[in-house]
Design an enzyme around this catalytic site. Structure first.
Site, short mmCIF file in Angstrom:
data_model
loop_
_atom_site.label_atom_id
_atom_site.label_comp_id
_atom_site.label_asym_id
_atom_site.label_seq_id
_atom_site.Cartn_x
_atom_site.Cartn_y
_atom_site.Cartn_z
N GLY A 8 49.03 46.79 3.61
CA GLY A 8 48.23 45.66 3.15
C GLY A 8 46.88 45.66 3.84
N GLN A 19 38.84 42.35 6.72
CA GLN A 19 39.09 43.50 7.59
C GLN A 19 38.10 44.64 7.34
OE1 GLN A 19 43.58 43.53 6.71
NE2 GLN A 19 43.48 44.29 8.81
N CYS A 73 49.14 45.32 12.32
CA CYS A 73 47.93 45.03 11.55
C CYS A 73 46.95 46.17 11.78
CB CYS A 73 47.34 43.71 12.03
SG CYS A 73 45.80 43.27 11.19
N LEU A 74 46.30 46.63 10.72
CA LEU A 74 45.37 47.75 10.85
C LEU A 74 44.18 47.40 11.75
CD1 LEU A 74 45.34 49.15 7.19
CD2 LEU A 74 46.56 50.05 9.19
N HIS A 115 50.99 37.66 5.60
CA HIS A 115 50.10 38.27 6.60
C HIS A 115 48.68 38.41 6.04
CE1 HIS A 115 49.27 41.33 9.91
NE2 HIS A 115 48.26 41.52 9.07
N GLU A 116 48.57 38.94 4.81
CA GLU A 116 47.23 39.18 4.24
C GLU A 116 46.54 37.87 3.86
OE1 GLU A 116 46.14 41.98 4.85
OE2 GLU A 116 48.07 42.97 5.16
N HIS A 143 44.86 36.32 6.74
CA HIS A 143 43.56 36.92 7.05
C HIS A 143 42.42 36.19 6.33
CE1 HIS A 143 44.18 40.44 9.55
NE2 HIS A 143 45.12 40.94 8.76
NI NI Z 1 46.43 42.48 9.16
#
Ligand code: NI
Length: 161
Positions: free
Chosen positions: A46, A51, A93-94, A135-136, A139
């Site tokens: 995701g 991000q 998380c990236l 989660h997304e 963000h």
């Molecule tokens: Ni994330």
């Protein structure tokens, strides 16, 4: 291919409220394509627009289907309609590479969102898909998962990055 730079750690973009998308144009389409490319290249499931430094309400998710084939989903201005149940598991998380933590999320989600063309779709799912949606979507409100991390229950062994 359009790989964008993933904002990391203390980048202010990760802590800002994102605005709704109002123009469903070529620019949005390119952003979504680039987000998928960037997510796949980083081996993620995701990615949210902040991000990659874009403060708009856009997320891409691909947790695969039951057979392990790609199942890309793009969500523009996502809106969670229903959630239920509880799941606990390790989450990463990236934007925080090399880290993970135990986080509880609802186990089920029903969400509506536009695609890049401005058509509205409804999605529902459990487990990893639901975890990715929460989660997304967090963000998009400037929230990262780290404050949600807690101690896993006694005897919990599953490890997942
Ligand atoms: Ni994330």
């Amino acid at each position: 291919m359009g790989i964008r730079t993933i904002r990391k750690e203390k980048d202010p973009c990760l802590y800002k409220q994102c605005r709704e998308v109002t123009r469903f144009d070529g620019r949005l389409s390119r952003l979504i394509d680039d987000m998928f490319d960037t997510m796949y290249e980083a081996d993620g499931v995701g990615l949210a627009a902040p991000q990659v430094g874009i403060l708009r309400r856009v997320v891409v998710i691909d947790v695969g289907d039951a057979e392990g084939n790609p199942a890309p989903v793009e969500m523009v201005n996502p809106h969670i309609l229903e959630s239920s149940g509880l799941q606990g598991g390790f989450e990463g998380c990236l934007s925080f590479p090399g880290q993970s933590g135990y986080v509880e999320r609802p186990n089920y989600v029903k969400v509506e969102a536009y695609d890049r063309h401005g058509d509205m779709y409804e999605y529902e799912g459990e487990g990893l898909f639901a975890r990715a949606v929460f989660h997304e979507c967090d963000h998009l409100d400037g929230k990262v998962y780290l404050p949600l991390v807690k101690e896993p229950p006694e005897g919990y062994t599953e490890e997942e990055a």
